[in-house]
Every structure is written in C-alpha cells, then in structure tokens.
Design an enzyme around this catalytic site. Structure first.
Site, PDB file in Angstrom:
ATOM      1  N   VAL A 286       4.642  -6.837  70.210  1.00 64.56           N
ATOM      2  CA  VAL A 286       4.218  -7.226  68.816  1.00 64.56           C
ATOM      3  C   VAL A 286       4.051  -6.127  67.849  1.00 64.56           C
ATOM      4  O   VAL A 286       3.780  -4.753  68.287  1.00 64.56           O
ATOM      5  CB  VAL A 286       2.837  -7.845  68.853  1.00 64.56           C
TER       6      VAL A 286
ATOM      7  N   ASP B 199      13.064   0.872  65.133  1.00 67.10           N
ATOM      8  CA  ASP B 199      12.961   0.932  63.827  1.00 67.10           C
ATOM      9  C   ASP B 199      13.867   1.839  63.054  1.00 67.10           C
ATOM     10  O   ASP B 199      14.073   1.862  61.970  1.00 67.10           O
ATOM     11  CB  ASP B 199      11.498   1.453  63.483  1.00 67.10           C
ATOM     12  N   ASP B 200      14.551   2.703  63.896  1.00 62.53           N
ATOM     13  CA  ASP B 200      15.609   3.404  63.231  1.00 62.53           C
ATOM     14  C   ASP B 200      16.904   2.962  62.913  1.00 62.53           C
ATOM     15  O   ASP B 200      17.933   3.596  62.443  1.00 62.53           O
ATOM     16  CB  ASP B 200      16.125   4.708  64.175  1.00 62.53           C
TER      17      ASP B 200
ATOM     18  N   ARG C 208      -4.711  -4.743  62.337  1.00 62.23           N
ATOM     19  CA  ARG C 208      -3.913  -3.465  62.532  1.00 62.23           C
ATOM     20  C   ARG C 208      -2.909  -3.479  61.333  1.00 62.23           C
ATOM     21  O   ARG C 208      -2.757  -2.289  60.882  1.00 62.23           O
ATOM     22  CB  ARG C 208      -3.382  -3.351  63.801  1.00 62.23           C
TER      23      ARG C 208
END
Length: 202
Positions: free
Chosen positions: A11, A36-37, A136
């Site tokens: 997650v 994420d890249d 978060r």
C-alpha cells in the site's frame, strides 16, 4: 553469477522504500529499482468522472519499460543502470554468497502485471489499515499534490481493488504488517532472504 529478484510491494506509504534501503545496506551486491520511476507524465494520465487523475492504476505507468529494466539487470547486474550502493558490511554467514546479485523492486502495483510475475524469487507485500494509511499519506508532499478527496475517491479504492485481484492469483506472497517497527520488518525480511540464499548453497 546468480541473481535474486525480490518484489517489495504494498500500500502507499506502507514503508516499502524505507525497508528496501535498509536491506540494500546489509545485503551483498544489492540494488533497488523503484516503480515510481516509471510513472507517465501527468499529461498522459487519464482523469475519471470525478476529475481525479488515475495514478493508482497500471495504465499510469510504463510497465513494459520496468520489465525491460529488470530483465536487463538480470542479464548484467554489474552493468545495469539500476540504483546500487556498496553494502556497509557483509555478515559472516553471507560471505560465501557474494557472487549472488540481489535486486529489490519496490512499488505499489507489482503483482498485478502478468509479465512481472515470472521474475520474482521472493514476494513481500506491506499492508497498513485505512486510518493509518490516510494519516501517513496526509503528511507526504506529492507532485502534483493530492486534490481534496483524492485518497478516499481514488487511492484507497484502487488499492483494495488491486489487492483483491492479487489475492485471487495466489502468488506465494508474504504479507507484512506495516504498523510493526522498522526494525521488526527489516529483521523478518532480511532473515527470510538469508534463508533463501542458504538454500542456494546446498
């Protein structure tokens, strides 16, 4: 030369990157590849009927490029452009495994893309409850920033949807409780990887 490819999924804000970086410091010849890249530019990400950018779906990522990067690393770990760092120390019980190269691929949507499912030697998945995840997420700064209602309107529903799909495929995934301490999570995964490497020496 042997290669070990580890998936560290989970997650958003579950602790994937923190855990991956700790493992890289302690495991020999260890590199990290971040999903994420591989995000597409904002202009290529679709918008749903509520006006939310659809970032938490496979179509928002260059997944073929990610697969290509992992395969390139598997063929030539030392010549790859994947992020790497020298291990600060190699524990005695891993000295004889230094000819092994380890790749940790970390990301929020690793196990829902079929071409990736053939590369994993070990798969881990970090989970945290809704309230903790939302808390978060609210402390993080994103570019572009989350619009109001984005977590409840897109992020969390997509997480639940993809988690259900993943569970239906039953891909030998080890689930980790992301509310545990960083030390506990690190110790569990590190020892699990060490045991895996030990079986390779037999």
């Amino acid at each position: 030369m042997k290669v070990l490819v580890i998936g560290l999924g989970g997650v958003t804000n579950g602790g994937k990157t923190t855990l991956a970086k700790r493992l890289r410091k302690q495991l020999p010849n260890c590199s990290i590849l971040s999903q994420d890249d591989f995000f597409k530019p904002e202009s290529e990400v679709e918008i749903d009927e509520h006006g939310f950018k659809q970032y938490d779906v496979l179509d928002a990522l260059y997944m073929e490029e990610m697969v290509t990067s992992i395969h390139s690393w598997m063929k030539n770990p030392t010549g790859s452009s994947v992020s790497t760092a020298e291990s600060k120390s190699t524990p005695v019980n891993l000295k004889s495994t230094e000819e092994v190269h380890i790749l940790i691929a970390e990301g929020f949507l690793l196990y829902n893309y079929e071409p990736l499912n053939e590369v994993w030697d070990r798969r881990y998945f970090l989970t945290i409850p809704y309230e903790e995840c939302k808390r978060r997420r609210s402390t993080r700064v994103y570019q572009p920033a989350d619009p109001p209602g984005y977590f409840d309107g897109h992020v969390w529903p997509m997480y639940l949807k993809h988690k259900r799909e993943m569970e239906e495929n039953k891909n030998n995934i080890v689930y980790l409780d992301g509310t545990k301490s960083e030390e506990d999570l690190f110790s569990y995964v590190y020892n699990d990887i060490v045991r895996e490497l030990e079986t390779w020496k037999k």
